[in-house]
Design an enzyme around this catalytic site. Structure first.
Site: not given
Length: 314
Positions: A112, A239, A270
Site C-alpha cells: 500500500c 493511502h 482500497n
C-alpha cells in the site's frame, strides 16, 4: 543541483462497478455494515483488463497530459503487489506496450505504500543524475487475490491504476520533498498476501490501531523535512485504506479548514499501491487541487511499511 517535480498525472479504472448491494448477494453483509466500518460504497473490478492494461492506460494519459513522448522517458517504475509474472517485470511490459525504447525499468513491492516508495526512488535517481524523466505507476488487480467468501476482506478492495510523469528541474524548482519512510516488520503479518495461489488477509483491528496512532507523527515529520507546516498544505492524499483511518489521521495533522482531503476510497475501495496516484489524479482533474499546490502524500499498510512526502501539484 538537480531535483524533480511531477509534471502530469493520469489514472484509469475498470468499467465494472461492484456495489455493496451486489456484494450482499455473495456474503453475509449489507450496505450499512460496509459503510459504517470502512466507508466504501463501490469499487471497480477488472474483468478482461490485465495489470499491464491498467498500468499502460493510466501511463498513456499522464504522458499525453505532460506532452511527453515515450522515447523521452528513461526510467519506468511500477509499484504493485499483485503482479502474476515474475519476469519480465510489469515495468518492462508497460514500457514495451508504450514504446519506451531503453528505460531503466523495475517493479517495487511495498504493497500500500508502494507509490510513495517508487516516487522517492525515481526522485533520487533524477537527483543523482541517473535519469532525467521518469514514469511512476501504481497499479493493482486486488480482485485477483481476494477470498470472495470472506466478508472482512472482499468488501474492501478494488482495482485501478494511477501514474505520474517526473522531470528533472533546478533545485529551486523542486516539487518532490524528502521522503519519510520505514516499516515495522515485526508486525508484518497484520496484512499478508501469501500462498502459491495468493490470498490477502489482514488483522483489521491491529492495522486500524497502528495507522491511527503511528501515521500522523510520521506525516508531520514529512512536512518538517519539506519545510512546510501542515496548516499550509492545500491537500492531503493518504493511502485509501479505510475512511475512518483517513479521517482520523487528517484530524490529527492540523490541516487548514479548506484543505482538500482525498476520500476516493468511498467510490474506489482500497486499491493498495494505486490508491494515492488514483486519488491525486482525480483531484487535479476535477480542479480541486491546482498547479503548485503543496500536497502531502502518505502511504502505509502491507508489511507495515510506510512512506510519505510533500509534492507540488502539476
Amino acid at each position: 543541483m538537480t531535483a524533480s517535480r511531477i509534471v502530469a498525472l493520469g489514472h484509469h479504472q475498470p468499467s465494472k462497478i461492484l456495489t455493496n448491494d451486489e456484494l450482499s448477494a455473495l456474503v453475509d453483509t449489507d450496505d450499512e455494515w460496509i459503510r459504517s466500518r470502512v466507508g466504501i460504497r463501490t469499487r471497480h473490478i477488472a474483468e478482461d483488463e490485465t495489470l499491464v492494461d491498467l498500468a499502460a492506460a493510466a501511463a498513456e494519459k499522464a504522458l499525453a497530459r505532460a506532452g511527453v513522448t515515450p522515447d523521452q522517458v528513461d526510467l519506468v517504475a511500477v509499484a504493485t503487489c499483485t503482479a502474476v509474472e515474475r519476469s519480465p517485470s510489469t515495468a518492462a511490459a508497460v514500457a514495451a506496450r508504450l514504446g519506451v525504447p531503453t528505460p531503466a525499468a523495475y517493479d517495487l513491492n511495498t504493497a500500500c505504500s508502494g507509490f510513495s516508495y517508487a516516487l522517492a526512488t525515481a526522485d533520487h535517481a533524477i537527483r543523482a543524475g541517473a535519469a532525467t524523466r521518469a514514469l511512476v505507476v501504481g497499479v493493482e488487480r486486488m480482485s485477483d487475490i481476494i477470498d470472495w467468501t470472506d466478508r472482512t476482506t472482499c468488501v474492501i478492495f478494488g482495482d485501478g491504476a494511477g501514474a505520474a510523469v517526473l522531470e528533472a528541474v533546478p533545485d529551486e524548482r523542486a516539487g518532490i520533498g524528502p521522503v519519510v519512510w520505514g516499516s515495522e516488520p515485526e508486525k508484518g503479518e497484520a496484512v499478508a498476501i501469501s500462498g502459491w495461489k495468493p490470498v490477502i488477509s489482514q488483522q483489521g483491528q491491529t492495522v486500524f490501531r497502528w495507522a491511527t496512532t503511528r501515521i500522523a507523527p510520521l506525516a508531520r515529520r514529512a512536512c518538517e523535512k519539506a519545510g512546510i507546516d501542515p496548516s499550509e498544505l492545500r491537500g492531503f492524499v493518504a493511502h485509501q485504506a479505510n475512511l475512518r483511518i483517513i479521517d482520523a489521521i487528517a484530524g490529527k495533522l492540523g490541516l487548514a479548514e479548506d484543505a482538500v482531503v482525498a476520500r476516493d476510497v468511498v467510490d474506489s475501495g482500497n486499491t493498495s499501491a494505486a490508491s494515492i496516484p488514483l486519488a491525486l489524479s482525480k483531484l487535479v482533474e476535477r480542479g480541486e487541487l491546482h498547479s503548485g499546490d503543496p500536497v502531502l502524500l502518505f502511504g502505509f499498510g502491507g508489511g507495515l511499511a510506510y512512506a510519505g512526502q510533500v509534492v507540488r501539484c502539476p
